[in-house]
Design an enzyme around this catalytic site. Structure first.
Site, PDB file in Angstrom:
ATOM      1  CB  THR A 158      -5.044  -3.465   2.307  1.00 49.59           C
ATOM      2  OG1 THR A 158      -3.795  -3.086   1.694  1.00 49.59           O
ATOM      3  CG2 THR A 158      -5.887  -4.211   1.315  1.00 49.59           C
ATOM      4  CB  THR A 179      -0.320  -4.274  -0.664  1.00 53.12           C
ATOM      5  OG1 THR A 179       0.194  -3.521  -1.759  1.00 53.12           O
ATOM      6  CG2 THR A 179       0.803  -5.009   0.031  1.00 53.12           C
ATOM      7  NE  ARG A 184       9.671   4.603  -8.450  1.00 52.66           N
ATOM      8  CZ  ARG A 184      10.578   5.182  -9.223  1.00 52.66           C
ATOM      9  NH1 ARG A 184      11.688   5.639  -8.704  1.00 52.66           N
ATOM     10  NH2 ARG A 184      10.383   5.314 -10.522  1.00 52.66           N
ATOM     11  CE  LYS A 240       3.589  -2.917  -3.017  1.00 57.52           C
ATOM     12  NZ  LYS A 240       2.397  -2.272  -3.443  1.00 57.52           N
ATOM     13  CG  LEU A 245      22.094   1.699   0.045  1.00 50.48           C
ATOM     14  CD1 LEU A 245      23.499   1.318  -0.388  1.00 50.48           C
ATOM     15  CD2 LEU A 245      21.808   1.133   1.444  1.00 50.48           C
ATOM     16  N   GLY A 303      18.931   9.263   6.440  1.00 52.50           N
ATOM     17  CA  GLY A 303      18.316  10.502   6.898  1.00 52.50           C
ATOM     18  C   GLY A 303      17.166  10.198   7.827  1.00 52.50           C
ATOM     19  N   GLY A 339       8.425   6.747   5.311  1.00 53.45           N
ATOM     20  CA  GLY A 339       7.048   6.945   5.773  1.00 53.45           C
ATOM     21  C   GLY A 339       6.124   6.596   4.628  1.00 53.45           C
ATOM     22  CB  CYS A 375       3.392   1.539   0.637  1.00 53.60           C
ATOM     23  SG  CYS A 375       2.035   1.971  -0.459  1.00 53.60           S
ATOM     24  CE  LYS A 429      -1.139  -0.459   3.299  1.00 52.42           C
ATOM     25  NZ  LYS A 429      -1.106  -1.743   2.672  1.00 52.42           N
TER      26      LYS A 429
END
Ligand code: UDX
Length: 439
Positions: free
Chosen positions: A86, A122, A155, A208, A254, A257, A261, A264, A267
């Site tokens: 998606t 998602t 992940r 999610k 936490l 830096g 990106g 997931c 967007k």
């Protein structure tokens, strides 16, 4: 149970292998011949630690097959997981759910017996309810196809672990039968005590996006604090450690830096904003614009700090970039902060050489204007500055004394705050990081 997994991109390939590992008979389906051919030979079309082994062992055990025929899947399975992508809609913040709609439209008329269709993708809240009506209207008379939602929290880089040992399972269901079917699918995980939350469709969908919005907020929070640290001469890494000791806060997500990106987090927060606006509660999600903006600013800030370190201009300078993937342990370069910084520096006239242990092929496709090297030493040869932008573990163990002999000027910028910069300084390097005053 006989299960089909429709869509064998990242999520689908992992899910199919893991469902087979749980003991189910699994048929993976995709329209892409190339993907199906590779997966049938036990090769994932992307890098994910542990996945190829899982594919091979389950194919050999006869529990896992792949096909391009949705009709075969309809005949084969009692439960269909829909795992198609998606992505963000071009020119909009919203998510493109047309691939899921297409699966429902093509699958429904092929169904010849009662079954459960379970969305894992998602989606904007409200999609599942709409799809349930669509599914119902397209199935043949006498066939009952239920719809449930079961979001995935895996992940990249830890996908197999996260699927087989999830923190929780969330299912959005509208019937006792659907609840029972999903408990049966995940029975081996329930036996070991995995929390199982059965709720309505909308709450499951939101579980999610809300999780990803929270994670993004945590990262942008610490990155905003990193700017204050830099200005005040404080150290964001030590600060994050102290915050992390507070059990109400926790140290995960936490790490300050270059920011987040991937396919997931960016967007999903944008789609959350778009959906909240459609629902008439735009004000409540407005803060996520700021989260997105703080994150995008990290990339510009990394370029500014590095330019500063090199003396004010990148023109005709040699720049070595360590890391192209959006994070370590993946070859995924979607919305990669590292690659965006590399391209920005190239556009300022530098010769940019990029190294990554896994993501070079994907990076080259996306940013062909950059030079790529298979070895760190080669990327650093004659460099006027080295930028560490994706924290692969092998970069932490680099020998600064050895690398000093390869570069033209010993300057290192750590965009991920994990290098032992004291050692680098002791070896004669000038260092700079994000969230601390210049050393
Ligand atoms: C994320 C969610 O974690 C996962 O639950 C969901 O299913 C998909 O989206 P993923 O995109 O694989 O997973 O990556 P994640 O490990 O969450 O990292 C996302 C980005 O945040 C990476 O670019 C990473 O470098 C960055 N990050 C993470 C930070 O900048 N700081 C941190 O402290 C943690």
């Amino acid at each position: 149970m006989r299960i089909s997994v429709i869509g064998t991109g990242y999520l689908g390939a992992v899910h199919a292998a893991c469902m087979a590992e749980l003991g189910h008979e699994v048929l993976g389906v995709d329209t892409d011949d190339g993907k199906i051919a590779a997966l049938s030979e036990g090769r994932a079309p992307f890098f994910e630690p542990g996945l190829d082994d899982l594919l091979i062992s389950n194919i050999r055990a006869g529990r896992l097959c792949f096909t391009t025929s949705l009709a075969d899947a309809a005949l084969f399975a009692d439960l269909h997981f829909v795992c198609v992508g998606t992505p963000q809609l071009p020119g909009s913040l919203g998510a493109d759910v047309s691939s899921i709609e297409a699966v429902i439209d093509r699958l429904a008329p092929e169904l010849t017996r009662d079954c459960l269709v379970v969305g894992k993708s998602t989606v904007p809240v409200g999609t599942a309810r709409r799809l349930a009506a669509r599914l119902n209207s397209l199935t043949l008379d006498g066939i009952v196809a239920g719809l449930a939602w079961n979001p995935e929290f895996l992940r990249e880089g830890f996908a197999v672990h996260d699927t087989l040992r999830p923190d929780r399972l969330v299912v959005g269901v509208t019937s006792a039968e659907a609840d029972a079917a999903l408990r049966a699918v995940y029975a081996p995980l329930l036996t070991v005590g995995t929390p199982f939350i059965a709720t309505d469709l909308a709450t499951a969908e939101l579980a999610k996006v809300a999780a990803n919005a929270f994670l993004a907020t945590k990262i942008s929070f610490i990155n905003a604090v990193a700017d204050v640290c830099e200005a005040a001469g404080a150290d964001v890494v030590t600060l994050a450690d102290t915050l992390g000791h507070d059990k109400r806060i926790g140290r995960h997500f936490l790490s300050a830096g270059l920011g987040f990106g991937g396919g997931c987090l960016p967007k999903d927060i944008r789609a959350f904003v778009a959906r909240a606006s459609e629902l008439g509660v735009a004000d409540s999600a407005r803060f996520l614009h700021e989260i997105d903006e703080i994150n995008n600013a990290r990339r510009r800030h990394a370029v500014d700090l590095s330019r500063d370190l090199i003396g004010g201009s990148f023109a005709d300078r040699n720049v070595a970039i360590l890391g192209a993937a959006f994070k370590p342990n993946t070859d995924d370069v979607r919305d990669s902060p590292a690659l965006e910084v590399a391209a920005a520096i190239r556009s300022e006239g530098a010769l940019v050489r990029v190294h990554d242990p896994r993501a070079i092929d994907n990076a080259r496709l996306k940013r062909p204007e950059l030079d790529y090297c298979d070895e760190v030493d080669k990327a650093c040869e004659g460099a006027d500055i080295v930028l560490h932008l994706t924290e692969w573990s092998e970069y932490r163990n680099l020998d600064p004394v050895h690398l000093r002999s390869a570069v033209r000027a010993a300057r290192i910028f750590d965009g991920r705050n994990v290098l032992p910069l004291g050692r680098w300084r002791a070896a004669g390097w000038t260092t700079r990081s994000m969230g601390a005053a210049p050393a």
